[in-house]
Design a protein around this motif. Structure first.
Motif, PDB file in Angstrom:
ATOM      1  N   ASP A 410      -2.130   0.048   6.794  1.00 50.71           N
ATOM      2  CA  ASP A 410      -3.391  -0.572   7.212  1.00 50.71           C
ATOM      3  C   ASP A 410      -4.445   0.517   7.374  1.00 50.71           C
ATOM      4  OD1 ASP A 410      -1.818  -2.781   7.287  1.00 50.71           O
ATOM      5  OD2 ASP A 410      -2.319  -3.357   9.344  1.00 50.71           O
ATOM      6  N   ARG A 411      -5.448   0.521   6.491  1.00 48.81           N
ATOM      7  CA  ARG A 411      -6.454   1.592   6.497  1.00 48.81           C
ATOM      8  C   ARG A 411      -7.833   1.024   6.196  1.00 48.81           C
ATOM      9  NH1 ARG A 411      -3.439   6.697   3.391  1.00 48.81           N
ATOM     10  NH2 ARG A 411      -1.320   6.129   4.025  1.00 48.81           N
ATOM     11  N   ILE A 412      -8.823   1.578   6.886  1.00 50.18           N
ATOM     12  CA  ILE A 412     -10.227   1.307   6.588  1.00 50.18           C
ATOM     13  C   ILE A 412     -10.867   2.653   6.298  1.00 50.18           C
ATOM     14  CG2 ILE A 412     -12.403   0.353   7.424  1.00 50.18           C
ATOM     15  CD1 ILE A 412     -10.757  -1.340   9.402  1.00 50.18           C
ATOM     16  N   VAL A 413     -11.544   2.757   5.180  1.00 45.21           N
ATOM     17  CA  VAL A 413     -12.125   4.017   4.740  1.00 45.21           C
ATOM     18  C   VAL A 413     -13.642   3.919   4.823  1.00 45.21           C
ATOM     19  CG1 VAL A 413     -12.196   5.751   2.902  1.00 45.21           C
ATOM     20  CG2 VAL A 413     -10.173   4.273   3.161  1.00 45.21           C
ATOM     21  N   ILE A 414     -14.241   4.883   5.496  1.00 44.98           N
ATOM     22  CA  ILE A 414     -15.688   4.903   5.682  1.00 44.98           C
ATOM     23  C   ILE A 414     -16.231   6.200   5.107  1.00 44.98           C
ATOM     24  CG2 ILE A 414     -17.555   4.939   7.397  1.00 44.98           C
ATOM     25  CD1 ILE A 414     -15.675   3.329   9.239  1.00 44.98           C
ATOM     26  N   VAL A 420     -15.953   1.684   2.415  1.00 44.76           N
ATOM     27  CA  VAL A 420     -15.761   1.728   0.969  1.00 44.76           C
ATOM     28  C   VAL A 420     -14.394   1.213   0.543  1.00 44.76           C
ATOM     29  CG1 VAL A 420     -17.416   3.601   0.669  1.00 44.76           C
ATOM     30  CG2 VAL A 420     -14.999   4.154   1.018  1.00 44.76           C
ATOM     31  N   SER A 421     -13.491   1.024   1.503  1.00 46.88           N
ATOM     32  CA  SER A 421     -12.187   0.458   1.192  1.00 46.88           C
ATOM     33  C   SER A 421     -11.581  -0.096   2.462  1.00 46.88           C
ATOM     34  CB  SER A 421     -11.257   1.527   0.592  1.00 46.88           C
ATOM     35  OG  SER A 421      -9.965   1.002   0.353  1.00 46.88           O
ATOM     36  N   ALA A 422     -10.884  -1.210   2.344  1.00 49.88           N
ATOM     37  CA  ALA A 422     -10.168  -1.797   3.476  1.00 49.88           C
ATOM     38  C   ALA A 422      -8.865  -2.364   2.961  1.00 49.88           C
ATOM     39  CB  ALA A 422     -11.001  -2.887   4.150  1.00 49.88           C
ATOM     40  N   ARG A 423      -7.787  -2.065   3.674  1.00 49.85           N
ATOM     41  CA  ARG A 423      -6.466  -2.497   3.223  1.00 49.85           C
ATOM     42  C   ARG A 423      -5.641  -2.929   4.426  1.00 49.85           C
ATOM     43  NH1 ARG A 423      -3.289   1.991   0.130  1.00 49.85           N
ATOM     44  NH2 ARG A 423      -2.982   2.817   2.209  1.00 49.85           N
ATOM     45  N   ALA A 424      -4.952  -4.048   4.278  1.00 48.78           N
ATOM     46  CA  ALA A 424      -4.083  -4.545   5.337  1.00 48.78           C
ATOM     47  C   ALA A 424      -2.802  -5.082   4.724  1.00 48.78           C
ATOM     48  CB  ALA A 424      -4.774  -5.641   6.146  1.00 48.78           C
ATOM     49  N   VAL A 425      -1.702  -4.921   5.446  1.00 44.55           N
ATOM     50  CA  VAL A 425      -0.432  -5.480   5.027  1.00 44.55           C
ATOM     51  C   VAL A 425      -0.174  -6.741   5.842  1.00 44.55           C
ATOM     52  CG1 VAL A 425       2.056  -5.140   4.958  1.00 44.55           C
ATOM     53  CG2 VAL A 425       0.546  -3.294   4.277  1.00 44.55           C
ATOM     54  N   VAL A 428       4.249 -12.347   5.148  1.00 43.98           N
ATOM     55  CA  VAL A 428       4.167 -13.791   4.904  1.00 43.98           C
ATOM     56  C   VAL A 428       5.209 -14.528   5.721  1.00 43.98           C
ATOM     57  CG1 VAL A 428       4.266 -15.586   3.141  1.00 43.98           C
ATOM     58  CG2 VAL A 428       3.237 -13.375   2.611  1.00 43.98           C
ATOM     59  N   ASP A 429       6.478 -14.093   5.641  1.00 40.14           N
ATOM     60  CA  ASP A 429       7.527 -14.634   6.487  1.00 40.14           C
ATOM     61  C   ASP A 429       8.643 -13.593   6.538  1.00 40.14           C
ATOM     62  OD1 ASP A 429       9.687 -15.146   4.517  1.00 40.14           O
ATOM     63  OD2 ASP A 429       8.300 -16.635   3.712  1.00 40.14           O
ATOM     64  N   PRO A 430       9.604 -13.737   7.447  1.00 39.32           N
ATOM     65  CA  PRO A 430      10.624 -12.687   7.627  1.00 39.32           C
ATOM     66  C   PRO A 430      11.469 -12.420   6.398  1.00 39.32           C
ATOM     67  CG  PRO A 430      10.616 -14.194   9.494  1.00 39.32           C
ATOM     68  CD  PRO A 430       9.752 -14.812   8.454  1.00 39.32           C
ATOM     69  N   PHE A 431      11.478 -13.335   5.423  1.00 36.06           N
ATOM     70  CA  PHE A 431      12.337 -13.155   4.262  1.00 36.06           C
ATOM     71  C   PHE A 431      11.552 -12.795   3.001  1.00 36.06           C
ATOM     72  CE2 PHE A 431      14.332 -16.130   7.175  1.00 36.06           C
ATOM     73  CZ  PHE A 431      15.534 -15.469   7.396  1.00 36.06           C
ATOM     74  N   THR A 432      10.261 -12.542   3.157  1.00 35.19           N
ATOM     75  CA  THR A 432       9.397 -12.203   2.037  1.00 35.19           C
ATOM     76  C   THR A 432       8.846 -10.799   2.250  1.00 35.19           C
ATOM     77  OG1 THR A 432       8.762 -14.510   1.780  1.00 35.19           O
ATOM     78  CG2 THR A 432       7.340 -12.846   0.725  1.00 35.19           C
ATOM     79  N   PRO A 433       8.897  -9.925   1.240  1.00 35.55           N
ATOM     80  CA  PRO A 433       8.350  -8.585   1.402  1.00 35.55           C
ATOM     81  C   PRO A 433       6.884  -8.624   1.785  1.00 35.55           C
ATOM     82  CG  PRO A 433       9.609  -8.763  -0.628  1.00 35.55           C
ATOM     83  CD  PRO A 433       9.477 -10.147  -0.096  1.00 35.55           C
ATOM     84  N   ALA A 434       6.428  -7.579   2.438  1.00 41.62           N
ATOM     85  CA  ALA A 434       5.042  -7.485   2.861  1.00 41.62           C
ATOM     86  C   ALA A 434       4.117  -7.529   1.648  1.00 41.62           C
ATOM     87  CB  ALA A 434       4.796  -6.221   3.655  1.00 41.62           C
ATOM     88  N   THR A 435       2.961  -8.135   1.834  1.00 43.29           N
ATOM     89  CA  THR A 435       1.934  -8.201   0.789  1.00 43.29           C
ATOM     90  C   THR A 435       0.778  -7.295   1.181  1.00 43.29           C
ATOM     91  OG1 THR A 435       2.525 -10.468   0.266  1.00 43.29           O
ATOM     92  CG2 THR A 435       0.340  -9.714  -0.441  1.00 43.29           C
ATOM     93  N   THR A 436       0.365  -6.431   0.281  1.00 48.05           N
ATOM     94  CA  THR A 436      -0.758  -5.544   0.567  1.00 48.05           C
ATOM     95  C   THR A 436      -2.047  -6.145   0.011  1.00 48.05           C
ATOM     96  OG1 THR A 436       0.664  -3.621   0.433  1.00 48.05           O
ATOM     97  CG2 THR A 436      -1.699  -3.225   0.207  1.00 48.05           C
ATOM     98  N   CYS A 437      -3.033  -6.269   0.862  1.00 50.51           N
ATOM     99  CA  CYS A 437      -4.333  -6.769   0.449  1.00 50.51           C
ATOM    100  C   CYS A 437      -5.331  -5.641   0.561  1.00 50.51           C
ATOM    101  CB  CYS A 437      -4.782  -7.943   1.328  1.00 50.51           C
ATOM    102  SG  CYS A 437      -3.661  -9.347   1.246  1.00 50.51           S
ATOM    103  N   GLU A 438      -6.089  -5.419  -0.498  1.00 49.63           N
ATOM    104  CA  GLU A 438      -7.021  -4.295  -0.515  1.00 49.63           C
ATOM    105  C   GLU A 438      -8.378  -4.736  -1.004  1.00 49.63           C
ATOM    106  OE1 GLU A 438      -5.426  -1.281  -2.999  1.00 49.63           O
ATOM    107  OE2 GLU A 438      -3.818  -0.772  -1.626  1.00 49.63           O
ATOM    108  N   GLU A 439      -9.393  -4.018  -0.549  1.00 52.42           N
ATOM    109  CA  GLU A 439     -10.743  -4.166  -1.091  1.00 52.42           C
ATOM    110  C   GLU A 439     -11.289  -2.767  -1.261  1.00 52.42           C
ATOM    111  OE1 GLU A 439     -14.719  -5.259   0.974  1.00 52.42           O
ATOM    112  OE2 GLU A 439     -13.738  -7.128   0.434  1.00 52.42           O
TER     113      GLU A 439
END
Length: 441
Positions: A410-414, A420-425, A428-439
């Motif tokens: 989880d990072r926010i870049v300034i 200029v960038s924002a990312r969060a993991v 979804v649920d305990p049996f699904t791998p983490a999803t990375t969302c970025e901008e």
């Protein structure tokens, strides 16, 4: 008052290997920040960081500040750090491992593999890979990069310089990009002059590979002085031999004005010297104002392959250089190319390797990839401190140990006061791998 939070977007991480024609994620314009509210500093304080334009104007206890401007970034749960800077990259080579794959794993084999590939590589391929690599760096928190770039013998000799100048223009809102042109002994002076005219900022090269090391070092310094540029040379990237050029280099640039950039990358040979030799080298570099860039991942990969026992680390003696008053930075160097098949384009990876291979403490390791890197690059100080430039990395982490050990996602870049960038993991649920969302622009 608008509250800014990380938003979901397309991943900024392209598939690997990335074809030159692969589409890049959609861009989003940087967003100005007036205040980062409730963010934590390394000393444990929770604060509000107020920003006006491209300057941090105040750092006060969280909630104690006057009314902010209209754009407030919610920093609760995040650690505010100086954004990393990458002082030594090779963006023109980045992500080319799949097309090169050297037969051996040492420096000579890597050079041969790249030169064979470079005969056919065109400006569009260089641009595509360099842009993808630069965007990876931004997504991971880096807001300034110095990249070396080759001159070519076949075809347009300036195609690498032009490709990187194009990347610099395209990413001007999110990244400060410096270009150092790699000059070989066979490159005539007119070609170097043309490279500077095409956008190169610094003279670079590796004189220890030349047939006359001292003469080539003098020639490159002469060119930098003629063209009014700084200089960043690959210095003594070997462990055994007497063809070093460090002494010649430090003597030549010792009289330069203090603000003029003079950088020595690699400096592996110093690490093989005895303690008096290391102290003498540190004294010479400190006296000449030469900044040193150590490059752990690539030099741990390339160097020491001929040693059957007690394999050397291939690094300069970082602690001894710091103790000797030398300005030291650290970078990743090559990323997934013939000189290094791995690498994540993440300063946390470089810092981790400094802790392990250079025996640095966590805080010093992070300093080398942030404040130390900016100083070597001639950039103004940055960080969550009044009067500094707001180039910041916000990481969801408990401390610098989490940042370096976990490479928290989880990072926010300034950069310059703008997100200029924002990312969060998101789990979804305990049996699904983490999803990375970025901008990331």
């Amino acid at each position: 008052m608008e509250t800014l939070t990380p938003r979901r977007g397309d991943s900024a991480e392209p598939p690997a290997p990335l074809p030159a024609t692969a589409p890049l994620p959609a861009t989003a314009p940087p967003r100005q920040v007036d205040r980062i509210a409730g963010v934590r500093l390394l000393d444990g304080r929770e604060v509000d960081v107020d920003i006006a334009g491209e300057t941090v104007v105040a750092v006060r206890a969280a909630g104690a500040s006057a009314a902010p401007g209209p754009a407030v970034l919610d920093g609760r749960g995040f650690l505010a750090l100086t954004a990393p800077a990458e002082p030594h990259a090779h963006l023109d080579k980045a992500l080319s491992w799949g097309a090169t794959r050297p037969a051996g794993g040492d420096l000579g084999a890597a050079i041969e593999a790249w030169r064979a590939h470079a005969v056919t590589v065109d400006a569009e391929e260089i641009h595509g890979r360099a842009l993808a690599a630069a965007r990876r760096l931004v997504a991971n928190g880096t807001t300034a990069v110095r990249s070396h770039v080759d001159l070519h013998s076949a075809g347009d000799p300036l195609r690498g310089v032009r490709a990187l100048a194009r990347v610099r223009e395209e990413l001007a809102e999110v990244l400060d990009l410096q270009i150092a042109v790699m000059v070989r002994q066979e490159d005539p002076a007119d070609r170097v002059r043309a490279a500077v005219a095409a956008g190169a900022d610094l003279i670079g090269g590796a004189p220890h590979l030349a047939s006359d090391t001292a003469a080539e070092t003098h020639r490159l310094v002469d060119l930098a002085e003629e063209l009014g540029t700084g200089i960043d040379l690959h210095v003594d990237e070997f462990l055994d031999g007497d063809h070093g050029m460090l002494a010649v280099f430090t003597e030549r640039v010792a009289s330069w004005e203090p603000a003029r950039v003079r950088t020595a990358g690699h400096c592996c040979r110093i690490g093989a010297m005895d303690a008096p030799g290391q102290a003498a080298a540190a004294d010479a570099m400190s006296g000449a104002g030469v900044g040193v860039v150590t490059l752990p991942i690539t030099n741990l990969y390339l160097q020491g392959r001929g040693a059957a026992t007690s394999t050397p680390r291939g690094l300069p003696p970082v602690r001894a250089l710091l103790d000797g008053g030398v300005t030291v930075a650290a970078g990743a160097d090559n990323v997934r190319d013939p000189f290094n098949p791995v690498g994540r384009s993440d300063a946390a990876e470089t810092a981790m390797l400094l802790v392990v291979a250079a025996h640095l403490d966590l805080e010093t390791a992070w300093h080398l990839v942030t404040d130390g890197a900016r100083e070597v690059m001639g950039l103004p100080p940055a960080g969550p401190v009044p009067g500094r430039r707001p180039d910041l990395l916000l990481v969801r982490a408990g401390g610098i140990d989490d940042v370096i050990a976990d490479a928290a996602a989880d990072r926010i870049v300034i950069r310059a006061g703008r997100v200029v960038s924002a990312r969060a993991v998101v789990v979804v649920d305990p049996f699904t791998p983490a999803t990375t969302c970025e901008e990331t622009p």
